[in-house]
Scaffold this motif. Structure first.
Motif, PDB file in Angstrom:
ATOM      1  N   THR A 235      23.999 -30.352  13.391  1.00 58.99           N
ATOM      2  CA  THR A 235      23.005 -29.586  14.221  1.00 58.99           C
ATOM      3  C   THR A 235      21.750 -29.975  14.442  1.00 58.99           C
ATOM      4  O   THR A 235      21.051 -30.846  13.641  1.00 58.99           O
ATOM      5  CB  THR A 235      22.768 -28.292  13.285  1.00 58.99           C
ATOM      6  OG1 THR A 235      23.984 -27.651  13.245  1.00 58.99           O
ATOM      7  CG2 THR A 235      21.759 -27.308  13.972  1.00 58.99           C
TER       8      THR A 235
ATOM      9  N   ARG B  88      19.108 -28.465  25.264  1.00 61.11           N
ATOM     10  CA  ARG B  88      20.553 -28.076  24.895  1.00 61.11           C
ATOM     11  C   ARG B  88      21.566 -28.734  26.110  1.00 61.11           C
ATOM     12  O   ARG B  88      22.560 -29.304  25.610  1.00 61.11           O
ATOM     13  CB  ARG B  88      20.889 -26.669  24.862  1.00 61.11           C
ATOM     14  CG  ARG B  88      20.549 -26.149  23.559  1.00 61.11           C
ATOM     15  CD  ARG B  88      20.537 -24.448  23.578  1.00 61.11           C
ATOM     16  NE  ARG B  88      20.325 -23.962  22.212  1.00 61.11           N
ATOM     17  CZ  ARG B  88      20.152 -22.555  21.828  1.00 61.11           C
ATOM     18  NH1 ARG B  88      19.704 -21.800  22.788  1.00 61.11           N
ATOM     19  NH2 ARG B  88      20.179 -22.077  20.551  1.00 61.11           N
TER      20      ARG B  88
ATOM     21  N   ALA C 183      24.355 -31.433  25.401  1.00 56.91           N
ATOM     22  CA  ALA C 183      25.668 -31.243  25.861  1.00 56.91           C
ATOM     23  C   ALA C 183      26.178 -32.127  26.817  1.00 56.91           C
ATOM     24  O   ALA C 183      27.463 -32.426  26.672  1.00 56.91           O
ATOM     25  CB  ALA C 183      25.617 -29.918  26.422  1.00 56.91           C
TER      26      ALA C 183
ATOM     27  N   GLU D 170      29.844 -31.452  21.215  1.00 57.58           N
ATOM     28  CA  GLU D 170      30.240 -30.845  19.864  1.00 57.58           C
ATOM     29  C   GLU D 170      28.995 -30.749  19.176  1.00 57.58           C
ATOM     30  O   GLU D 170      29.201 -30.033  18.185  1.00 57.58           O
ATOM     31  CB  GLU D 170      31.294 -31.800  19.215  1.00 57.58           C
ATOM     32  CG  GLU D 170      30.667 -32.999  18.314  1.00 57.58           C
ATOM     33  CD  GLU D 170      30.218 -34.128  19.161  1.00 57.58           C
ATOM     34  OE1 GLU D 170      29.549 -35.211  18.720  1.00 57.58           O
ATOM     35  OE2 GLU D 170      30.301 -34.103  20.668  1.00 57.58           O
TER      36      GLU D 170
ATOM     37  N   ALA E  88      25.603 -29.099  18.018  1.00 56.62           N
ATOM     38  CA  ALA E  88      24.837 -27.700  18.157  1.00 56.62           C
ATOM     39  C   ALA E  88      23.422 -28.005  17.958  1.00 56.62           C
ATOM     40  O   ALA E  88      22.957 -28.848  17.517  1.00 56.62           O
ATOM     41  CB  ALA E  88      25.491 -26.633  16.994  1.00 56.62           C
TER      42      ALA E  88
ATOM     43  N   ALA F 132      19.855 -25.914  17.299  1.00 61.26           N
ATOM     44  CA  ALA F 132      19.393 -24.868  16.811  1.00 61.26           C
ATOM     45  C   ALA F 132      17.739 -24.558  16.976  1.00 61.26           C
ATOM     46  O   ALA F 132      16.989 -25.609  17.209  1.00 61.26           O
ATOM     47  CB  ALA F 132      19.561 -24.625  15.380  1.00 61.26           C
TER      48      ALA F 132
END
Length: 396
Positions: free
Chosen positions: A3, A25, A29, A34, A36, A38
């Motif tokens: 994360t 993000r 990506a 894969e 994440a 946050a």
């Protein structure tokens, strides 16, 4: 699943944070789908705010200047320009229609009596007290000589308006003395505007002529137009009138920094809470003040779930060198529990600093080039593919 926790910097509020988060993000990506990403948005709950509704700011919310500020605003701007160019008013007066005339052979210039009286000013005992009270006594004689020998002053003294404008000459002498005094001072002098005005009144009284000039109005209007083209900061009338808007625009960024350095626990706790909620291993990706808070947190508290700290455009190394980093005095090493640290900077970002020389063996500096000038360079990282290529190789 790894994360990445995105911690924003100073002054960021919604919807700006969400827009940056989505940009991060998308960038991650594209290289590591894969992983994440946050959020860690501390600006809303722990950031600075005008908690009393701006009661400390003169005229806040009214759209007007504080009482008394508007009446003398033009005069303040006028002096601001004279400090930059003490001869400006004389030059404008001499350039007024009919301001320059050719003299007949042997004829004395219209301002000859004015010039002769000005030469004697430095020796006037009654003027010495006001000059010293204004803080310009030491430079006044040199200021008078500099003004009188300038081509602009000679043109002014040859013009028909000279005898009607002795106060303009007084302002030129005073402004030049202020300029010279400020130039030679080791620290900014505390000049008193009322004492300065008293000097002008005393000089005007000692000079021959008709007292307050009849041309001041048109000249002041012309100077006002020039002032509008210059950046005179918060001394300008428009800035004073727009103080509410300027405060709203500036206080989140400056306020967050001041609040953090005075009481930063809430911001650090917001980061800690976000770390605890994220699936490990956690990579803290922190911008600007967020990087300072994240480093402080990791110095003060062992968080084994954090596998990597990535600061971007951060001032943490600079604060440490200044002795101003809240968590660590200068000279003390990073504790062993601080995770690996990558510090990303851009040479054009004047708010980014280097950490490798400050913490040898504990920080790796990585330079990126956002191809943007400052201050845009400070927020250009999130649109720079270089940053995401770096993260792709470094993320657990």
């Amino acid at each position: 699943m790894t994360t990445v926790l995105f911690v924003h910097g100073t002054g960021v509020r919604e919807p700006g944070y969400t827009a940056s988060l989505e940009r991060v993000r998308e960038g991650i990506a594209a290289v590591r789908p894969e992983v994440a990403v946050a959020p860690c948005y501390w600006g809303g709950s722990a950031g600075s705010d005008l908690r009393a509704g701006g009661l400390s700011v003169p005229g806040y919310g009214s759209g007007r200047a504080a009482p008394g500020a508007e009446g003398d605003a033009g005069d303040v701007e006028f002096w601001g320009l004279l400090y930059l160019d003490p001869l400006l008013e004389l030059r404008l007066l001499a350039s007024e229609p009919g301001g320059r005339t050719e003299l007949a052979p042997g004829a004395a210039p219209p301002g000859e009596g004015l010039r002769a009286a000005a030469v004697a000013l430095a020796g006037d005992d009654a003027l010495r007290g006001p000059l010293d009270a204004a803080g310009i006594g030491g430079e006044f004689a040199a200021a008078v000589a500099a003004v009188l020998t300038s081509p602009d002053c000679r043109d002014f003294l040859r013009s028909p308006v000279a005898d009607a404008e002795p106060d303009a000459l007084a302002r030129a002498f005073t402004a030049e003395a202020v300029r010279r005094t400020a130039e030679r001072a080791a620290a900014p002098p505390a000049f008193d505007g009322a004492a300065r005005d008293a000097v002008v009144e005393r000089i005007t009284a000692l000079l021959p002529g008709d007292g307050a000039g009849a041309h001041r109005g048109p000249v002041t209007r012309r100077v006002g137009k020039l002032a509008g083209r210059l950046v005179l900061g918060l001394a300008s009338a428009q800035a004073v009138k727009r103080r509410s808007a300027l405060t709203d625009a500036a206080h989140p960024a400056a306020g967050d920094v001041l609040l953090y350095l005075a009481r930063g626990e809430a911001i650090r706790e917001a980061v800690a809470t976000a770390v605890a909620a994220a699936e490990p291993p956690v990579v803290v990706l922190a911008h600007s003040l967020g990087g300072i808070a994240s480093l402080d947190l990791l110095v003060l508290r062992a968080l084994p779930e954090v596998a990597l700290l990535v600061t971007v455009g951060s001032q943490a190394p600079f604060l440490y060198e200044l002795g101003a980093l809240p968590s660590l005095e200068h000279g003390a090493p990073l504790p062993p529990h601080v995770p690996p640290w990558i510090n990303v900077y851009d040479r054009r970002d004047l708010l980014s600093y280097l950490g490798a020389g400050i913490f040898p063996g504990r920080v790796r500096d990585v330079e990126v080039d956002g191809r943007q000038p400052f201050p845009l360079a400070h927020s250009a990282y999130w649109g720079n593919p270089e940053l995401y290529r770096l993260l792709a190789a470094e993320l657990p």
